[in-house]
Design a protein around this motif. Sequence first.
Motif, mmCIF file in Angstrom:
data_model
loop_
_atom_site.group_PDB
_atom_site.id
_atom_site.type_symbol
_atom_site.label_atom_id
_atom_site.label_comp_id
_atom_site.label_asym_id
_atom_site.label_seq_id
_atom_site.Cartn_x
_atom_site.Cartn_y
_atom_site.Cartn_z
ATOM 1 N N THR A 14 0.814 -1.227 0.000
ATOM 2 C CA THR A 14 0.000 0.000 0.000
ATOM 3 C C THR A 14 0.841 1.268 0.000
ATOM 4 O O THR A 14 0.287 2.371 0.015
ATOM 5 N N PHE A 63 0.139 5.424 0.554
ATOM 6 C CA PHE A 63 0.478 6.084 1.815
ATOM 7 C C PHE A 63 1.702 6.998 1.734
ATOM 8 O O PHE A 63 1.916 7.801 2.639
ATOM 9 N N ARG A 98 -5.191 10.520 -0.017
ATOM 10 C CA ARG A 98 -6.485 10.211 0.614
ATOM 11 C C ARG A 98 -7.638 10.676 -0.272
ATOM 12 O O ARG A 98 -8.704 10.046 -0.301
ATOM 13 N N PHE A 150 -6.767 4.668 3.785
ATOM 14 C CA PHE A 150 -6.534 5.545 4.934
ATOM 15 C C PHE A 150 -7.542 5.252 6.042
ATOM 16 O O PHE A 150 -7.198 5.256 7.233
#
Length: 262
Positions: free
Chosen positions: A122, A126, A132, A173
């Motif tokens: 991921t 991130f 996000r 998130f």
Amino acid sequence: MPTVVFIHGLWLHSTSWAAWRELFEASGYDTLAPEWPGTPDTVAAARESADTIADHGIDDVTSHYLGIIGELGEPPIVVGHSFGGMIAEKLLGLGRVAGAVAVDAAQIKGVLPLPLSALHSTLPVFKNPANRHRAVSLTAEQFRFGFGNAVSEKESDALHERWSIPAPGKPLFEAAAANFSLHSPAEVDTGNEDRGPLLLIAGGQDHTVPEVITKATAKQYRHSTAVTDVIVFPDRGHSLTIDSGWREVATTALEWLQKQGM
């Protein structure tokens, strides 16, 4: 027979369920594979539509599928992969579906293990907090680590070329913060005694949702007497729904549903 609704996860398009739908329809089921909100009907169009795909979170996606199943004549069976598996669990916990199969389902609230491979998978999202609210694509190399590590590089690259689309960062998130949030959208009613049966399928070589996460998820259901089964494919990775071994996984899910009388 109930309709079977297939729910894909991040980075895959709904049309990737085509072979599963054909198999299930040959066994007498009607099937649907609705797209996530904001995502066009084809892979090519989705790759050009990051803005419409972006910023859809877990609650948004859950509500989207609740609307779809609400239009059916009876509660369907849901089969979900990755974040689609989490959505399937949420729908089952809400009592809105007859049963669920969750394949390599994303981490729900209460699940604590977070293996390094899952973090690495991921990282493309991130590494930038602004993701996000964006949709993020995977390179072929990133896809190989997160999805295609248990198949050949050639097959992984072909799967990436055929099925991979941008994915909203928001669900990742939300899931990452689930255990620090009182009312997380990644929360599932695992204690529901009246829900239908649930099958959790894990790939033993999965980097994105390692087997330990699926087994920890199963423990979250220990306070419910409803059926919760786990099946592990030891040599399979996160691409197990779309790669050359898909039929074994799909047939296992189909046979399990038939054993449940569905």
